[in-house]
Design a protein around this motif. Structure first.
Motif, PDB file in Angstrom:
ATOM      1  N   MET A  93       6.897  17.074 -42.952  1.00 16.09           N
ATOM      2  CA  MET A  93       5.529  15.987 -43.366  1.00 16.09           C
ATOM      3  C   MET A  93       4.672  15.842 -42.888  1.00 16.09           C
ATOM      4  SD  MET A  93       8.634  13.209 -44.235  1.00 16.09           S
ATOM      5  CE  MET A  93       9.286  15.201 -45.031  1.00 16.09           C
ATOM      6  N   ALA A  94       3.769  15.121 -43.765  1.00 19.96           N
ATOM      7  CA  ALA A  94       2.532  14.552 -42.757  1.00 19.96           C
ATOM      8  C   ALA A  94       2.040  12.963 -43.097  1.00 19.96           C
ATOM      9  CB  ALA A  94       1.340  15.320 -42.510  1.00 19.96           C
ATOM     10  N   GLY A  95       1.574  12.235 -42.118  1.00 19.74           N
ATOM     11  CA  GLY A  95       0.895  11.439 -42.889  1.00 19.74           C
ATOM     12  C   GLY A  95       1.314  10.240 -41.574  1.00 19.74           C
ATOM     13  N   ILE A  96       0.363   8.969 -42.118  1.00 19.47           N
ATOM     14  CA  ILE A  96      -0.061   7.658 -41.305  1.00 19.47           C
ATOM     15  C   ILE A  96       0.679   6.805 -40.518  1.00 19.47           C
ATOM     16  CG2 ILE A  96      -1.400   5.860 -40.512  1.00 19.47           C
ATOM     17  CD1 ILE A  96      -3.311   8.978 -40.290  1.00 19.47           C
ATOM     18  N   VAL A  97       1.650   6.507 -39.622  1.00 20.36           N
ATOM     19  CA  VAL A  97       2.754   6.177 -39.354  1.00 20.36           C
ATOM     20  C   VAL A  97       2.378   4.305 -39.293  1.00 20.36           C
ATOM     21  CG1 VAL A  97       4.269   5.418 -36.913  1.00 20.36           C
ATOM     22  CG2 VAL A  97       3.952   7.715 -37.440  1.00 20.36           C
ATOM     23  N   SER A  98       3.110   3.580 -39.836  1.00 18.38           N
ATOM     24  CA  SER A  98       2.758   2.652 -39.864  1.00 18.38           C
ATOM     25  C   SER A  98       3.849   1.540 -39.609  1.00 18.38           C
ATOM     26  CB  SER A  98       2.241   2.390 -41.036  1.00 18.38           C
ATOM     27  OG  SER A  98       3.305   2.210 -42.533  1.00 18.38           O
ATOM     28  N   ASP A  99       3.928   0.295 -39.489  1.00 23.83           N
ATOM     29  CA  ASP A  99       5.213  -0.604 -39.349  1.00 23.83           C
ATOM     30  C   ASP A  99       6.634   0.001 -38.434  1.00 23.83           C
ATOM     31  OD1 ASP A  99       4.502  -2.505 -40.747  1.00 23.83           O
ATOM     32  OD2 ASP A  99       5.242  -1.196 -42.753  1.00 23.83           O
ATOM     33  N   PHE A 100       5.393   0.443 -36.947  1.00 20.90           N
ATOM     34  CA  PHE A 100       6.632   0.710 -35.983  1.00 20.90           C
ATOM     35  C   PHE A 100       7.444  -0.005 -35.365  1.00 20.90           C
ATOM     36  CE2 PHE A 100       7.602   2.758 -31.502  1.00 20.90           C
ATOM     37  CZ  PHE A 100       7.648   4.047 -32.181  1.00 20.90           C
ATOM     38  N   ARG A 101       8.700   0.114 -34.588  1.00 19.99           N
ATOM     39  CA  ARG A 101       9.611  -1.237 -33.971  1.00 19.99           C
ATOM     40  C   ARG A 101      10.527  -0.393 -33.465  1.00 19.99           C
ATOM     41  NH1 ARG A 101      10.353  -1.504 -39.381  1.00 19.99           N
ATOM     42  NH2 ARG A 101      13.183  -1.893 -39.426  1.00 19.99           N
ATOM     43  N   ASP A 121      -1.156   3.818 -36.479  1.00 20.55           N
ATOM     44  CA  ASP A 121      -2.120   4.604 -36.817  1.00 20.55           C
ATOM     45  C   ASP A 121      -2.044   5.305 -36.524  1.00 20.55           C
ATOM     46  OD1 ASP A 121      -2.677   2.012 -38.475  1.00 20.55           O
ATOM     47  OD2 ASP A 121      -3.533   1.597 -36.490  1.00 20.55           O
ATOM     48  N   GLU A 122      -1.253   5.818 -35.974  1.00 23.23           N
ATOM     49  CA  GLU A 122      -1.189   7.624 -35.520  1.00 23.23           C
ATOM     50  C   GLU A 122      -1.423   8.768 -36.951  1.00 23.23           C
ATOM     51  OE1 GLU A 122      -2.764   8.611 -32.246  1.00 23.23           O
ATOM     52  OE2 GLU A 122      -2.784   6.979 -31.993  1.00 23.23           O
ATOM     53  N   PHE A 123      -1.863   9.423 -36.887  1.00 22.32           N
ATOM     54  CA  PHE A 123      -1.891  10.558 -38.518  1.00 22.32           C
ATOM     55  C   PHE A 123      -0.675  11.601 -37.171  1.00 22.32           C
ATOM     56  CE2 PHE A 123      -2.145  15.900 -39.298  1.00 22.32           C
ATOM     57  CZ  PHE A 123      -2.037  14.866 -40.547  1.00 22.32           C
ATOM     58  N   VAL A 124       0.333  11.936 -37.803  1.00 23.95           N
ATOM     59  CA  VAL A 124       1.263  13.352 -37.152  1.00 23.95           C
ATOM     60  C   VAL A 124       2.181  13.642 -38.333  1.00 23.95           C
ATOM     61  CG1 VAL A 124       2.467  11.551 -35.402  1.00 23.95           C
ATOM     62  CG2 VAL A 124       3.309  11.508 -38.197  1.00 23.95           C
ATOM     63  N   VAL A 125       2.885  14.704 -37.705  1.00 21.91           N
ATOM     64  CA  VAL A 125       3.428  16.285 -38.781  1.00 21.91           C
ATOM     65  C   VAL A 125       4.602  16.092 -38.203  1.00 21.91           C
ATOM     66  CG1 VAL A 125       3.523  18.375 -39.215  1.00 21.91           C
ATOM     67  CG2 VAL A 125       1.281  17.403 -39.238  1.00 21.91           C
ATOM     68  N   LEU A 126       5.206  15.866 -39.202  1.00 26.38           N
ATOM     69  CA  LEU A 126       6.478  14.938 -38.643  1.00 26.38           C
ATOM     70  C   LEU A 126       7.658  16.455 -39.721  1.00 26.38           C
ATOM     71  CD1 LEU A 126       7.602  12.143 -38.604  1.00 26.38           C
ATOM     72  CD2 LEU A 126       7.230  13.119 -36.782  1.00 26.38           C
ATOM     73  N   LEU A 127       8.665  16.812 -38.578  1.00 23.95           N
ATOM     74  CA  LEU A 127      10.147  18.359 -39.501  1.00 23.95           C
ATOM     75  C   LEU A 127      11.622  16.881 -39.333  1.00 23.95           C
ATOM     76  CD1 LEU A 127      11.208  20.841 -39.650  1.00 23.95           C
ATOM     77  CD2 LEU A 127      11.736  21.090 -37.925  1.00 23.95           C
ATOM     78  N   GLY A 184       8.222  16.111 -33.803  1.00 22.90           N
ATOM     79  CA  GLY A 184       7.236  16.055 -33.993  1.00 22.90           C
ATOM     80  C   GLY A 184       5.958  16.761 -33.830  1.00 22.90           C
ATOM     81  N   TRP A 185       4.945  16.460 -34.434  1.00 27.48           N
ATOM     82  CA  TRP A 185       3.531  17.004 -33.095  1.00 27.48           C
ATOM     83  C   TRP A 185       2.545  16.041 -34.190  1.00 27.48           C
ATOM     84  CZ3 TRP A 185       6.753  19.861 -36.625  1.00 27.48           C
ATOM     85  CH2 TRP A 185       7.523  20.994 -36.128  1.00 27.48           C
ATOM     86  N   ASP A 186       0.759  16.572 -33.047  1.00 31.63           N
ATOM     87  CA  ASP A 186       0.047  15.867 -33.439  1.00 31.63           C
ATOM     88  C   ASP A 186      -0.750  16.764 -34.140  1.00 31.63           C
ATOM     89  OD1 ASP A 186      -1.266  17.748 -31.194  1.00 31.63           O
ATOM     90  OD2 ASP A 186      -1.780  15.897 -30.642  1.00 31.63           O
ATOM     91  N   LEU A 187      -1.928  16.299 -34.624  1.00 31.47           N
ATOM     92  CA  LEU A 187      -3.403  17.496 -35.496  1.00 31.47           C
ATOM     93  C   LEU A 187      -2.719  18.813 -35.143  1.00 31.47           C
ATOM     94  CD1 LEU A 187      -4.209  18.023 -38.484  1.00 31.47           C
ATOM     95  CD2 LEU A 187      -6.773  17.162 -37.112  1.00 31.47           C
TER      96      LEU A 187
END
Length: 134
Positions: free
Chosen positions: A4-12, A52-58, A77-80
């Motif tokens: 899946m892919a998306g933008i990371v938010s609320d990272f802690r 606020d980073e775009f990631v592709v995650l397994l 995980g991978w960047d674009l």
């Protein structure tokens, strides 16, 4: 495992019973899903897992007993650019009356080189297919 892919938010990052644990939300503008990554994944993808980073995650989808919804346990995980090199097969370029400057394109977008711990150099890149119409 799901990709899946998306933008990371609320990272802690929290200290859990089995070490550090990263908790964040993955948002693709259609839905938001909670995600977690253990300490090994955090260390391997330190520069990738940020707000606020775009990631592709397994990852593996699991039931979240706390909220009652779904949660993703991140495995990789991978960047674009890395995801494009890993999952892409080729780049299709439509060529009209004039041919593109292929040498300039190769200079601007060279293949990504990666050294393995054994000293081997891996080259990651995409093949280019040109569709010529006369």
């Amino acid at each position: 495992p799901q990709i899946m892919a998306g933008i990371v938010s609320d990272f802690r990052v929290i200290n859990g019973q089995r070490g550090r644990l990263a908790l964040f939300k993955l948002d693709d503008k259609s839905a938001t899903i909670e995600a977690s990554a253990d300490e090994n994944v955090i260390n391997a993808h330190r520069d990738l897992l940020k707000d606020d980073e775009f990631v592709v995650l397994l990852g593996r989808l699991q039931l979240d007993h706390f909220s009652g919804g779904l949660r993703v346990k991140v495995m990789q995980g991978w960047d674009l650019a890395s995801a494009r090199a890993k999952f892409g097969r080729y780049l299709q370029v439509a060529v009209g009356d004039c041919a593109p400057d292929v040498q300039r394109l190769v200079r601007e977008f060279p293949p990504k080189r990666q050294e393995t711990p054994e000293g081997e150099v891996l080259v990651h890149g995409l093949r280019v297919r040109m569709g010529v119409r006369c």
